[in-house]
Design an enzyme around this catalytic site. Structure first.
Site, PDB file in Angstrom:
ATOM      1  N   HIS A   1      -6.066 -18.434 -54.055  1.00  0.00           N
ATOM      2  CA  HIS A   1      -5.247 -18.041 -52.911  1.00  0.00           C
ATOM      3  C   HIS A   1      -3.996 -17.326 -53.400  1.00  0.00           C
ATOM      4  O   HIS A   1      -3.376 -17.692 -54.389  1.00  0.00           O
ATOM      5  CB  HIS A   1      -4.930 -19.236 -52.007  1.00  0.00           C
ATOM      6  CG  HIS A   1      -3.871 -20.181 -52.470  1.00  0.00           C
ATOM      7  ND1 HIS A   1      -2.527 -19.981 -52.232  1.00  0.00           N
ATOM      8  CD2 HIS A   1      -3.954 -21.366 -53.132  1.00  0.00           C
ATOM      9  CE1 HIS A   1      -1.834 -20.989 -52.703  1.00  0.00           C
ATOM     10  NE2 HIS A   1      -2.669 -21.848 -53.273  1.00  0.00           N
TER      11      HIS A   1
ATOM     12  N   GLU B   1      -3.969 -19.868 -47.299  1.00  0.00           N
ATOM     13  CA  GLU B   1      -4.394 -21.171 -47.801  1.00  0.00           C
ATOM     14  C   GLU B   1      -3.370 -22.228 -47.442  1.00  0.00           C
ATOM     15  O   GLU B   1      -3.727 -23.373 -47.108  1.00  0.00           O
ATOM     16  CB  GLU B   1      -4.590 -21.104 -49.322  1.00  0.00           C
ATOM     17  CG  GLU B   1      -5.182 -22.372 -49.945  1.00  0.00           C
ATOM     18  CD  GLU B   1      -4.150 -23.409 -50.393  1.00  0.00           C
ATOM     19  OE1 GLU B   1      -4.561 -24.489 -50.840  1.00  0.00           O
ATOM     20  OE2 GLU B   1      -2.930 -23.146 -50.283  1.00  0.00           O
ATOM     21  N   GLU B   2      -2.102 -21.862 -47.535  1.00  0.00           N
ATOM     22  CA  GLU B   2      -1.038 -22.842 -47.305  1.00  0.00           C
ATOM     23  C   GLU B   2      -0.951 -23.283 -45.844  1.00  0.00           C
ATOM     24  O   GLU B   2      -0.214 -24.207 -45.524  1.00  0.00           O
ATOM     25  CB  GLU B   2       0.307 -22.272 -47.757  1.00  0.00           C
ATOM     26  CG  GLU B   2       0.394 -21.945 -49.248  1.00  0.00           C
ATOM     27  CD  GLU B   2       0.351 -23.172 -50.142  1.00  0.00           C
ATOM     28  OE1 GLU B   2       0.223 -24.295 -49.614  1.00  0.00           O
ATOM     29  OE2 GLU B   2       0.448 -23.017 -51.375  1.00  0.00           O
TER      30      GLU B   2
ATOM     31  N   ASP C   1      -6.560 -22.827 -58.704  1.00  0.00           N
ATOM     32  CA  ASP C   1      -5.379 -23.144 -57.897  1.00  0.00           C
ATOM     33  C   ASP C   1      -4.427 -23.993 -58.733  1.00  0.00           C
ATOM     34  O   ASP C   1      -4.751 -25.113 -59.106  1.00  0.00           O
ATOM     35  CB  ASP C   1      -5.807 -23.903 -56.638  1.00  0.00           C
ATOM     36  CG  ASP C   1      -4.702 -23.993 -55.598  1.00  0.00           C
ATOM     37  OD1 ASP C   1      -3.566 -23.575 -55.881  1.00  0.00           O
ATOM     38  OD2 ASP C   1      -4.977 -24.488 -54.490  1.00  0.00           O
TER      39      ASP C   1
ATOM     40  N   HIS D   1       6.007 -26.309 -53.839  1.00  0.00           N
ATOM     41  CA  HIS D   1       6.396 -25.885 -52.490  1.00  0.00           C
ATOM     42  C   HIS D   1       7.907 -25.770 -52.327  1.00  0.00           C
ATOM     43  O   HIS D   1       8.440 -26.027 -51.253  1.00  0.00           O
ATOM     44  CB  HIS D   1       5.812 -26.836 -51.440  1.00  0.00           C
ATOM     45  CG  HIS D   1       4.342 -26.652 -51.234  1.00  0.00           C
ATOM     46  ND1 HIS D   1       3.626 -27.331 -50.274  1.00  0.00           N
ATOM     47  CD2 HIS D   1       3.435 -25.859 -51.871  1.00  0.00           C
ATOM     48  CE1 HIS D   1       2.355 -26.962 -50.316  1.00  0.00           C
ATOM     49  NE2 HIS D   1       2.211 -26.065 -51.291  1.00  0.00           N
TER      50      HIS D   1
END
Length: 515
Positions: free
Chosen positions: A280, A326-327, A355, A453
């Site tokens: 992603h 994806e997130e 990932d 994140h």
């Protein structure tokens, strides 16, 4: 930490031997005629990651689908087109959930008001509708399935707030979306989800309540709150003693964005045996996402560019994919898989997923394909073993990870029929154990990626040593798969080439630190 942590001008030196060190069987090694040690190659994977961070349109730090993703996707597209790839942008819509301050939930019982604390006693669930409820009567579902059937809502009056009990998807085969959709259809003004004795959660959920494809048509308009187990029990107890009124406010917003996957192919190899190599490309809105997942996307891009540069003429076809959104719930890869025709599904032999390959407090992780869904466990285990083989040959520790489908390989293994998959990772927000610290170094009881994140997930958040190891495992696996004469039989672990490809494991045995 183990491995190399570098800053400043040292980044430029890492263009040498990051992807294909001299000990690897990489894309240009003839693995079928023996173990050839290739000459050193200059791989610019770190430059790719650095460019993903510093592309002008994303210089202010993010690559989310709302801000910066397009610039990263065009960077990847331009590099691929320079090498002769046919590049397709697969567009789709994705709803994006935002919650603003000010949400609340309270009940009134016999004139006494109870205000619940957000975060500890209640939460607004993701993709809840925006709305206010004022002194609405609470209706409580009492059947054993908690509202999973459409006929479970006898006695509910339009405008009531429905209190439903989440039994657990594994037990009732019923999702949050199923519960809320049934209540909405029955006329509920809002929904509160509590938990059964079989699922005594201590925290209220913030899970999403959309349908399986996260398409705009699946967004439910009513406000949806969740309670932790203890609060849910309290509310049910009060309701048994008399009528209960509910007031609440869900201060949410759903924006519809259009984004796209990047899909790249060359006219080489047998399309009946297509290998999809994916990662992603988007980040969360909070930061640039260079480990999550600029690391996997950079490896993916360098594999694609080297595949073109080396003018390989493989037996099997490869498609390189960079997934969007994806997130927001694996939306891009889900969209791709759900739009495959039956013939395309039949021609898709497997998916390799990358990932988070450079976590600073890392483990070396290979997903445990032997735990894949029925029908693809043998093939997925074969993918696991050929990636394990790289670590066996290097005599470095690794571990097997639960095959949960919580990255972009998930839509492939969840498809009907399922598609075999293999994946590697180095850790996200979980904390390193003492066993892992002994094996890999680093710090126990500290997250694998302390910048997960967050805005600090920049190029300085990458451990380039482990990034090299993980890239080597994927490159070796891809080489084997591309050159295999009988790929379906290879994946069933039933060819001499498969046995050669896993000779170290056959001799020494699979020996992950965490099986």
């Amino acid at each position: 930490m183990n491995g190399r942590r570098v800053k400043g001008e040292e980044k430029e030196k890492l263009a040498v031997d990051i992807l294909f060190p001299p000990t690897s069987r990489a894309l240009h090694a003839d693995v079928h005629s023996g173990y050839n040690r290739p000459s050193r190659q200059k791989a610019k994977m770190i430059h790719r990651a650095y460019n993903l961070e510093t592309t002008p349109a994303v210089a202010c730090c993010v690559r989310s689908v709302l801000d910066g993703y397009n610039a990263s996707a065009m960077y990847v597209t331009e590099k691929l087109q320079e090498k002769g790839y046919e590049v397709v942008h697969q567009h789709f819509e994705v709803p994006l959930n935002y919650e603003h301050d000010g949400s609340y939930l309270r009940t009134s019982f016999q004139g006494i008001e109870f205000n619940f604390r957000q975060g500890s006693q209640f939460n607004v669930m993701r993709y809840s509708g925006f709305g206010t409820v004022v002194n609405a009567t609470l209706w409580v579902n009492t059947d054993e399935e908690g509202g999973c059937r459409a006929d479970s809502f006898g006695g509910l009056q339009p405008g009531n707030v429905a209190l439903l009990t989440y039994v657990s998807r594994d037990i009732a085969n019923c999702s949050y979306y199923d519960l809320v959709s049934n209540a909405d259809s029955a006329g509920a003004q809002a929904v509160i989800i509590a938990y059964s004795d079989a699922y005594p959660t201590s925290a209220p959920s913030r899970s999403r309540i959309t349908g399986p494809t996260l398409s705009p048509s699946e967004i439910i308009p009513v406000a949806v709150f969740s309670l932790n187990y203890a609060t849910g029990q309290q509310v049910k107890s009060m309701h048994q003693q008399g009528p209960l009124l509910v007031s609440g406010f869900s201060n949410t917003e759903v924006r519809i964005a259009t984004t796209f996957n990047v899909l790249a192919t060359l006219p080489r190899g047998n399309p009946a045996n297509t290998i999809i190599v994916g990662s992603h490309l988007d980040s969360v809105p909070a930061g640039p996402g260079i480990n999550d997942n600029g690391s996997g996307s950079s490896v993916n891009l360098e594999l694609a560019l080297l595949f073109a540069d080396l003018n390989m003429q493989p037996k099997n076809k490869v498609m390189f994919a960079w997934w969007a959104a994806e997130e927001w719930g694996l939306v891009g890869s889900q969209y791709y898989v759900r739009n495959l025709t039956p013939d395309q599904v039949a021609n898709t032999s497997l998916n390799l997923n990358m990932d988070m390959l450079g976590s600073p407090n890392y483990y070396r992780g290979v997903y445990n394909g032997s735990a894949a869904p029925a029908g693809i466990e043998t093939q997925s285990a074969a993918l696991m073993k050929i990636m394990e083989e790289t670590f066996c040959e290097k005599a470095v520790p690794y571990e097997l990870l639960p095959f949960t489908g919580r990255s972009d390989y998930g839509p492939f293994i969840d498809n009907i029929p399922p598609i075999p998959a293999g994946a590697v990772a180095t850790g996200a927000d979980g904390s390193k154990t003492e066993v892992e610290r002994t094996a890999f170094g680093g710090f126990a009881n500290v997250p694998y990626d302390t910048c997960y994140h967050q805005a600090c997930d920049t190029i300085d958040n990458i451990d380039f040593g482990v990034l090299q190891d993980m890239a080597d495992a994927v490159a070796t696996a891809l080489q084997l798969l591309l050159e295999e004469e009988d790929l379906p039989k290879f994946l069933m672990q039933d060819t001499d080439s498969y046995r050669r490809a896993t000779s170290c494991l056959a001799e020494k045995g699979s020996n992950p630190i965490i099986p």
